[in-house]
Design an enzyme around this catalytic site. Structure first.
Site, mmCIF file in Angstrom:
data_model
loop_
_atom_site.group_PDB
_atom_site.id
_atom_site.type_symbol
_atom_site.label_atom_id
_atom_site.label_comp_id
_atom_site.label_asym_id
_atom_site.label_seq_id
_atom_site.Cartn_x
_atom_site.Cartn_y
_atom_site.Cartn_z
ATOM 1 N N HIS A 79 17.236 6.295 20.841
ATOM 2 C CA HIS A 79 17.737 5.904 19.511
ATOM 3 C C HIS A 79 17.534 4.409 19.259
ATOM 4 O O HIS A 79 18.244 3.823 18.447
ATOM 5 C CB HIS A 79 19.222 6.251 19.341
ATOM 6 C CG HIS A 79 19.582 7.625 19.805
ATOM 7 N ND1 HIS A 79 19.625 8.706 18.951
ATOM 8 C CD2 HIS A 79 19.879 8.093 21.033
ATOM 9 C CE1 HIS A 79 19.963 9.791 19.647
ATOM 10 N NE2 HIS A 79 20.110 9.448 20.924
ATOM 11 N N SER B 225 0.173 -16.796 8.363
ATOM 12 C CA SER B 225 0.568 -16.634 6.973
ATOM 13 C C SER B 225 0.043 -17.822 6.180
ATOM 14 O O SER B 225 -0.025 -18.940 6.693
ATOM 15 C CB SER B 225 2.096 -16.579 6.872
ATOM 16 O OG SER B 225 2.520 -16.989 5.581
ATOM 17 N N LYS C 217 4.160 -18.533 11.286
ATOM 18 C CA LYS C 217 3.965 -17.108 11.503
ATOM 19 C C LYS C 217 2.823 -16.762 12.441
ATOM 20 O O LYS C 217 1.793 -17.408 12.486
ATOM 21 C CB LYS C 217 3.696 -16.406 10.164
ATOM 22 C CG LYS C 217 4.888 -16.416 9.240
ATOM 23 C CD LYS C 217 5.905 -15.363 9.605
ATOM 24 C CE LYS C 217 5.564 -14.089 8.870
ATOM 25 N NZ LYS C 217 6.559 -13.063 9.094
ATOM 26 N N ASN D 230 1.519 -13.019 12.940
ATOM 27 C CA ASN D 230 1.778 -11.632 12.551
ATOM 28 C C ASN D 230 0.937 -10.647 13.366
ATOM 29 O O ASN D 230 -0.237 -10.897 13.610
ATOM 30 C CB ASN D 230 1.475 -11.437 11.058
ATOM 31 C CG ASN D 230 2.459 -12.183 10.174
ATOM 32 O OD1 ASN D 230 3.633 -12.310 10.531
ATOM 33 N ND2 ASN D 230 1.992 -12.678 9.045
ATOM 34 N N GLU E 138 -0.184 -3.429 13.354
ATOM 35 C CA GLU E 138 0.256 -2.760 12.122
ATOM 36 C C GLU E 138 -0.838 -1.855 11.555
ATOM 37 O O GLU E 138 -0.584 -0.742 11.080
ATOM 38 C CB GLU E 138 0.661 -3.798 11.081
ATOM 39 C CG GLU E 138 1.887 -4.591 11.481
ATOM 40 C CD GLU E 138 2.097 -5.788 10.568
ATOM 41 O OE1 GLU E 138 2.884 -5.659 9.630
ATOM 42 O OE2 GLU E 138 1.469 -6.834 10.788
ATOM 43 N N GLN F 191 -19.601 20.914 2.066
ATOM 44 C CA GLN F 191 -20.226 19.590 2.032
ATOM 45 C C GLN F 191 -19.165 18.486 2.077
ATOM 46 O O GLN F 191 -19.447 17.353 2.444
ATOM 47 C CB GLN F 191 -21.075 19.467 0.759
ATOM 48 C CG GLN F 191 -21.735 18.119 0.575
ATOM 49 C CD GLN F 191 -22.837 18.178 -0.475
ATOM 50 O OE1 GLN F 191 -23.903 18.730 -0.223
ATOM 51 N NE2 GLN F 191 -22.578 17.640 -1.658
#
Ligand code: ARG
Length: 459
Positions: free
Chosen positions: A157, A278, A284, A286, A291, A323
């Site tokens: 969880h 960024s 940043k 990222n 992702e 096709q």
């Protein structure tokens, strides 16, 4: 003007919109290698069977080699009026070698031709997926070996559950990717039969040798039923299904990398090679590659839903609906291969922060189960009661703002008098993982044994 290939019964050519909806050359030109391979095998077989002359087969063979090099050097002009790759190549062959080109299509239809080309193409993609998975598995096994005794929180969880090792976590994905690999191997075996010679749908009256063309194209045998051979695209559906399952696995690992690389977790850092910055926020880094890998399941599953839907109501044998198989499979295959390569690169380059993993593993009462198990073993409590006692200790620690090992023996005695000093041994995360010696468990010895097993399998 009517079509040069099939226009005998037509007085006029197609409407421009008809041409636009009908033409597949914009995408099926990707099948040129397979189409030429198939045609060369077919022509050689026709000659060997005395259906066309050796001289004609030779002219066809040489012409096809020229066509191949024209396509490969960008000199070939594809024409939408010629609909698809099959007719584009045959029309060019006619210009190059003249009359013998018209004999190539003896005992063949575009229906078995396209089924053959596409099987060859999908077969190659199975091989590409297998080697992409192989590289990814190797990368993950290497990281698992390195981190066989790095303790981290295991989650259920997404809440701290029990300590596990980083190596164990990596090896979980190794198992998944290995099953993915076997799905492609399995699909490859099943699809490796030749449709060529099924002709339009009924077979042919010419004395062809389907075993010879099957062998020439690396198929195990010819398909046994001509209707089936031109009708089914289950091999493509299997490829897409295997791709979708694999993409789900990639997506889950990608999701974990996104979470783990956040400032709140700090389990890992992505290397420069697999991150982006960024344009406004200078701090940043990222995890874009992760992702995008996470997102690929969308289009891959989409492709499989699209083709399942195309196929579900088609009466035997060939219908032009089929096709529509190619763009879906092309897109899914391209994106799967990209995702596999990106994931292998990212896993190989990942910086794993061992100290942060261990700190996280040591918080969140992760050894509560070890404490309950200790009460069962050492104080003779039934597990349910041990669970309850441990729950009270967790509540006590939580109220005191500390973790389980920070409670004093006196505090513990207030909850249960049977607890002794020895309990502190099982509250440490290293002891916790070391105790999980059951087969497949997270103990470093077990993880190393699995790493060794995989090293042997991978060779
Ligand atoms: N371009 C067609 C396809 O991809 C080739 C087969 C056409 N056959 C036919 N009978 N029109 O399916």
């Amino acid at each position: 003007a009517s079509n040069a290939m099939w226009g005998g019964r037509f007085a006029a050519g197609p409407d421009a919109i008809m041409e636009a909806i009908n033409a597949s050359i914009g995408f099926d030109q990707r099948l040129y290698t397979q189409d030429i391979r198939g045609s060369r095998a077919h022509a050689a077989m026709l000659a060997a069977q005395g259906i066309i002359s050796d001289k004609d087969a030779e002219a066809i063979g040489e012409g096809l080699v020229t066509v191949l090099s024209e396509i490969e050097t960008g000199k070939f002009e594809f024409s939408a009026a010629l609909e698809d790759i099959h007719m584009n190549i045959e029309a060019r062959l006619k210009v190059l070698v003249g009359e013998p080109a018209g004999r190539l299509h003896t005992a063949r239809s575009r229906n078995d031709q396209v089924a053959t080309d596409f099987r060859l193409w999908v077969r190659e993609q199975c091989d590409a997926a297998i080697s992409g998975l192989d590289a990814l598995i190797r990368a993950a096994v290497a990281r698992a070996e390195e981190g066989a005794d790095w303790v981290m929180p295991g989650f259920t969880h997404l809440q701290t559950a029990q300590p596990v090792t980083f190596g164990h976590h990596m090896m979980a994905y190794v198992e998944m990717f290995a099953r993915d690999k076997s799905r492609f191997e399995d699909a490859r075996k099943r699809m490796n039969e030749s449709p060529l010679g099924a002709a339009a749908l009924a077979g042919t009256g010419f004395n062809i040798d389907r075993f010879a063309t099957a062998q020439a194209l690396g198929f195990d045998r010819p398909m046994a039923n001509s209707l089936d051979a031109v009708s089914d695209r289950d091999f493509a559906l299997e490829f897409l299904s295997a791709s979708a399952i694999c993409a789900v696995h990639l997506s889950r690992l990608a999701e974990e990398l996104v979470i783990w690389s956040s400032a709140q977790f700090r389990f890992v850092s992505m290397s420069d090679k697999w991150s982006t910055g960024s344009s406004i926020m200078p701090q940043k880094r990222n995890p874009d590659a992760a992702e995008l890998i996470r997102a690929k399941i969308g289009r891959i599953l989409g492709a499989s839903v699209a083709l399942f839907t195309v196929m579900k109501g088609l009466p035997l044998a060939y219908s032009k609906d089929m096709q529509e198989d190619k763009e879906q499979v092309f897109d899914a295959a391209d994106n799967l291969m990209l995702a596999l390569a990106a994931m292998a690169g990212m896993i190989g380059d990942l910086s794993v922060h061992q100290a942060n993993l261990e700190a996280a593993a040591s918080s969140g009462f992760s050894t509560a189960t070890d404490l309950a198990d200790w009460l069962v073993r050492e104080a003779g409590l039934p597990f349910r009661e041990a669970h309850h006692v441990t729950g009270s200790l967790v509540a006590m620690a939580e109220a005191a703002g500390c973790d389980l090992p920070d409670l004093s023996l006196e505090q513990m005695h207030a909850v249960h008098p049977g607890i002794t000093e020895a309990v502190f041994d099982v509250l440490g995360v290293h002891n916790s993982v070391a105790s999980r010696q059951s087969y497949g468990g997270t103990a470093p010895d077990q993880v190393r044994a699995q790493v060794a097993r995989w090293r042997e399998i991978l060779g």
